[in-house]
Write a protein that holds these residues in place. Structure first.
Motif, short mmCIF file in Angstrom:
data_model
loop_
_atom_site.label_atom_id
_atom_site.label_comp_id
_atom_site.label_asym_id
_atom_site.label_seq_id
_atom_site.Cartn_x
_atom_site.Cartn_y
_atom_site.Cartn_z
N TYR A 133 -19.85 7.03 -9.04
CA TYR A 133 -20.00 7.32 -10.38
C TYR A 133 -18.26 8.12 -10.09
N LEU A 134 -17.84 8.51 -8.97
CA LEU A 134 -16.60 8.43 -9.36
C LEU A 134 -15.03 8.17 -9.16
N LYS A 135 -13.75 8.00 -9.26
CA LYS A 135 -13.14 7.12 -9.00
C LYS A 135 -12.55 7.06 -8.30
N PRO A 136 -11.58 5.84 -7.50
CA PRO A 136 -11.55 5.44 -6.37
C PRO A 136 -10.40 6.34 -5.65
N ILE A 137 -9.83 6.53 -6.66
CA ILE A 137 -8.18 7.43 -6.62
C ILE A 137 -8.05 8.84 -5.84
N TRP A 170 0.63 12.06 5.17
CA TRP A 170 -0.72 11.57 5.41
C TRP A 170 -0.17 10.50 4.86
N MET A 171 0.62 9.62 4.07
CA MET A 171 1.13 8.24 4.27
C MET A 171 1.29 8.02 5.79
N ASP A 172 2.09 8.15 5.73
CA ASP A 172 2.82 7.98 7.67
C ASP A 172 1.95 8.09 8.20
N SER A 173 0.55 8.44 8.47
CA SER A 173 -0.06 8.99 9.31
C SER A 173 -1.20 7.41 9.24
N TYR A 174 -1.64 7.94 7.80
CA TYR A 174 -2.51 6.28 7.46
C TYR A 174 -2.03 4.98 7.76
N ILE A 175 -0.48 5.00 7.27
CA ILE A 175 0.02 3.40 7.82
C ILE A 175 -0.12 3.37 8.80
N GLY A 176 0.57 4.14 10.13
CA GLY A 176 0.25 4.24 11.20
C GLY A 176 -0.71 3.89 11.27
N LEU A 218 0.98 -0.88 0.09
CA LEU A 218 0.16 0.30 0.32
C LEU A 218 0.88 1.10 -0.22
N LYS A 219 2.60 1.90 0.93
CA LYS A 219 2.60 2.29 0.97
C LYS A 219 3.72 2.53 -0.63
N ASP A 220 4.33 1.83 -1.11
CA ASP A 220 4.67 1.59 -2.12
C ASP A 220 4.29 2.63 -3.14
N TYR A 221 2.50 1.44 -3.22
CA TYR A 221 1.36 2.48 -4.27
C TYR A 221 1.40 3.99 -4.19
N LEU A 222 0.92 4.64 -3.09
CA LEU A 222 0.53 5.59 -2.65
C LEU A 222 1.87 6.55 -3.15
N LEU A 223 3.16 6.23 -2.90
CA LEU A 223 4.07 6.88 -3.22
C LEU A 223 4.29 7.14 -4.56
N PHE A 248 2.81 -3.86 -11.48
CA PHE A 248 1.38 -3.45 -10.51
C PHE A 248 1.33 -2.66 -10.58
N HIS A 249 2.10 -1.42 -10.76
CA HIS A 249 2.05 -0.87 -10.05
C HIS A 249 0.46 0.45 -11.26
N GLU A 250 0.91 0.29 -12.12
CA GLU A 250 0.37 0.43 -13.76
C GLU A 250 -0.86 0.10 -13.07
#
Length: 167
Positions: A150-154, A89-95, A76-81, A133-135
């Protein structure tokens, strides 16, 4: 944080499905997971309950099943990067992931989104395009889904991260 593997994934990981507790959690911190085969290789897909963001990883072996929490948080962290999320924000969520629990699936709509994401990846492979995988994750997370208006998940995940961990 909760990971909700399907019975098929739990069986693949040699874990007793009946022993899983039912745990309620904010959907932002709840992820459903399932295994699937594509191009004769095994994979696991994780889908966030609230945003429908998906992260796909190559299949972990049965003896790595107990480490699914670390494997997921790392993927998850790799993908969000790659997606360019702010590191704080990532560190907070991953925490928040440091305490991951395993529970039963509880949302058929999320399971349906997971099926659609797997179909999309399979169609990409069947066309002969074999991105990394990232693609694949980027493609999956840019498809609109009805359960998230009808929005995009990202885009939904990005707004939720700002709401939960922003400033």
């Amino acid at each position: 944080m909760i990971i909700r593997p399907t019975k098929a994934l739990m069986k693949e990981m040699n874990t007793n499905v009946d022993a899983l507790p039912n745990i309620e959690q904010d959907e932002m911190y709840s992820w459903h997971a399932n295994n699937f085969i594509m191009n004769r290789k095994k994979y696991i897909i994780f889908v966030n309950d609230k945003s429908r963001l998906s992260v796909t990883i190559s299949k972990i072996r049965g003896n790595q099943g107990k480490d699914i929490k670390n494997i997921f948080s790392s993927a998850l962290k790799d993908y969000l990067l790659v997606e360019g999320f702010k590191e704080k924000w990532m560190d907070s969520y991953i925490g928040e992931i440091s305490d991951i629990k395993i529970s039963n699936t509880n949302n058929r709509s999320v399971l349906g989104t997971m099926v659609e994401a797997v179909k999309l990846m399979d169609s990409i492979y069947s066309r002969g395009a074999i991105p990394d995988f990232h693609e694949l994750n980027k493609e999956n997370n840019r498809i609109i889904y009805k359960p998230i208006d009808y929005l995009k998940p990202i885009d939904v995940f990005n707004e939720l991260i700002k709401e939960y961990h922003g400033s």
